[in-house]
Enzyme design. Structure first.
Site, PDB file in Angstrom:
ATOM      1  N   SER A 239      15.304  11.360 -11.596  1.00 27.79           N
ATOM      2  CA  SER A 239      14.082  10.719 -12.081  1.00 27.79           C
ATOM      3  C   SER A 239      13.103  11.795 -12.529  1.00 27.79           C
ATOM      4  CB  SER A 239      13.461   9.875 -10.972  1.00 27.79           C
ATOM      5  OG  SER A 239      12.904  10.737  -9.996  1.00 27.79           O
ATOM      6  N   LYS A 240      12.003  11.340 -13.100  1.00 27.28           N
ATOM      7  CA  LYS A 240      10.936  12.221 -13.596  1.00 27.28           C
ATOM      8  C   LYS A 240      10.512  13.247 -12.551  1.00 27.28           C
ATOM      9  CE  LYS A 240       9.590  11.160 -17.748  1.00 27.28           C
ATOM     10  NZ  LYS A 240      10.369  12.160 -18.427  1.00 27.28           N
ATOM     11  N   ARG A 241      10.587  12.810 -11.309  1.00 29.72           N
ATOM     12  CA  ARG A 241      10.190  13.670 -10.191  1.00 29.72           C
ATOM     13  C   ARG A 241      10.972  14.992 -10.210  1.00 29.72           C
ATOM     14  NH1 ARG A 241      12.106  13.593  -5.152  1.00 29.72           N
ATOM     15  NH2 ARG A 241      13.562  11.904  -5.553  1.00 29.72           N
TER      16      ARG A 241
END
Ligand code: GLU
Length: 464
Positions: A239-241
């Site tokens: 994910s973006k994380r």
């Protein structure tokens, strides 16, 4: 038999790394077998539809260097055909109209929940002889098998089974006449002659349902290969994380498409211990057997390693053009000689770069223009002592016959010697004056490339 694969992304506004990998695998498989890869945009969700989102997918694919056969198919445009098949299934007795109200369905859901059942629809209209209620637009539901076991023979996951009781009579056509994903995919894949479905394993559950439609229509079921997920370095879903998840973000950071192809290939696919695999080699080697069952972890270091490799192989002028694009995109104004300077310096620059963004930063000395404002660290070296060294360098540069890396090096060395300083002490103010920072590629070589007048101008402006 000609092998036909397909790439059917939903236009979400960007191309996710996982989508790109799916596209790559379908493309490689088709290329390996001298088959075709069809490209379909799953654009039936009109509430969220935008042409830019479609463009983003097309551009992502083009950037990756993945091509397709035939026209791009719009799933939305095939709506009438989907509806035709839904009605055909009713005619053949494999599907039926269901007139349940939302309230009735809610009640069924609640009952199923309290009874702990996975499926909820009680199939009340499946064999109903009741007169349909007036004014209610029905949905069409498929008649899923009631007993037995359903089997998917998957090329990656092996044989996967599910009990028929776990499959509902799912909706294939909504009351507004629009097909559900489940039906649209099957009809389109069939009509496009798809022989192999290679996609993420989040679709494995759908496969059991889609096969019911294939069987009901008497169509050949394609060969399936469901790819494991891509995880972040910590093992959680990517994910973006974790960093960039969109292909275009990697493009903008200066990853080369050939590096991206090589890296994406290695996400769940292997050929011995090979890491660097050219696209030609990948086409020759690619097989579904090479796909592993376990999820891949995104490894940024490995991606950088692979990109660094391809940067070294890339043609210099191409890298110059890409670097200039990145610099412009990031809002930098460039000196008019940027292209020429970068080209002269590219052998050195690319030998130590991991990304073009890093290379562009590293190459600041070659493109910076206008008044150079030193950053905090560089400013320290432009104090009184620093400026007096710069003055000496400037005088020596004016006197030297020709500016070359060697002549500049010996000139700096002799200034260091006469001042009783280490060479580094002489170079720091020079670097600060020429770049406004404390890091740069080899200064001697850079000065040769920049030329006398540009260097004198920058020193002059730093010593004012
Ligand atoms: N449109 C679906 C997606 O983007 C793919 C459907 C499929 O591969 O069957 O996930």
């Amino acid at each position: 038999m000609t092998i036909v694969t397909r790439f059917p992304p939903s236009p979400t506004g960007f191309m996710h790394i996982g989508t790109a990998r799916t596209g790559l695998f379908n493309w490689l498989f088709a290329k390996h077998h001298k088959g075709k890869m069809r490209f379909r945009i799953e654009d039936t969700d009109r509430s969220r539809h935008s042409e830019e989102a479609v463009e983003a997918i097309i551009n992502g694919l083009k950037w990756l260097g993945i091509d397709w056969d035939g026209d791009i198919i719009s799933q939305y445009a095939c709506g009438a055909r989907h509806a035709e098949i839904a009605h055909e299934l009713v005619k053949r007795g494999h599907a039926y109209y269901c007139y349940c109200t939302p309230e009735e369905l809610d009640k069924m859901r609640e009952d199923a929940k309290s009874a702990g059942r996975i499926t909820f629809y009680d199939r009340r209209w499946r064999d109903s002889k009741e007169t349909p209620p007036a004014g209610v637009k029905p949905v069409i539901r498929i008649k899923a098998p009631l007993t037995g076991e359903r089997l998917v023979h998957d090329q990656v996951q092996g044989d996967v089974k599910v009990a028929a009781e776990q499959l509902d009579d799912f909706i294939i056509l909504r009351s507004d006449g629009v097909a559900t994903y489940m039906l649209a995919v099957v009809v389109d894949d069939h009509d496009m002659g798809v022989t192999h479905v290679i996609r993420g394993d989040d679709h494995l559950n759908n496969t059991f349902r889609q096969n019911i439609i294939y069987e009901s229509m008497g169509w050949d079921i394609p060969v399936y290969a469901h790819l494991p997920l891509i995880l972040g370095p910590d093992g959680a879903k990517l994910s973006k994380r974790h960093g960039a998840t969109g292909v275009e973000e990697y493009r903008d950071m200066g990853y080369l498409p050939e590096a991206m192809r090589n890296y994406l290939l290695r996400l769940c696919w292997s050929h011995g211990d090979d890491e660097i695999i050219s696209t030609e080699q990948a086409i020759e080697w690619f097989s579904l057997e090479g796909i592993g069952k376990s999820p891949a972890r995104f490894d940024f270091d490995k991606l950088n390693f692979i990109n660094a490799h391809y940067l070294k192989l890339a043609e210099n002028q191409r890298l110059v053009d890409l670097t200039i694009n990145i610099l412009r995109k990031n809002g930098h104004s460039l000196s008019p000689n940027t292209g020429q300077h970068l080209l002269s310096a590219m052998d050195e620059l690319k030998s130590r770069a991991k990304t073009l963004l890093g290379l562009a930063e590293d190459a600041r000395i070659y493109w910076i223009t206008g008044i150079i404002t030193p950053d905090e660290k560089a400013a320290v070296h432009l104090d009184h002592d620093g400026r007096s060294i710069l003055q000496k360098i400037s005088n020596a540069l004016k006197d030297v016959d020709s500016i070359s890396a060697e002549s500049v090096e010996s000139l700096c060395k002799s200034i260091a010697e006469s001042e009783g300083l280490k060479l580094g002490k002489v170079m720091m103010p020079l670097r600060a004056a020429l770049t406004g920072t404390t890091s740069s590629p080899s200064l001697f070589h850079a000065i040769e490339i920049l030329g006398r007048s540009e260097v004198l101008e920058r020193i002059n402006s730093a010593t004012q």
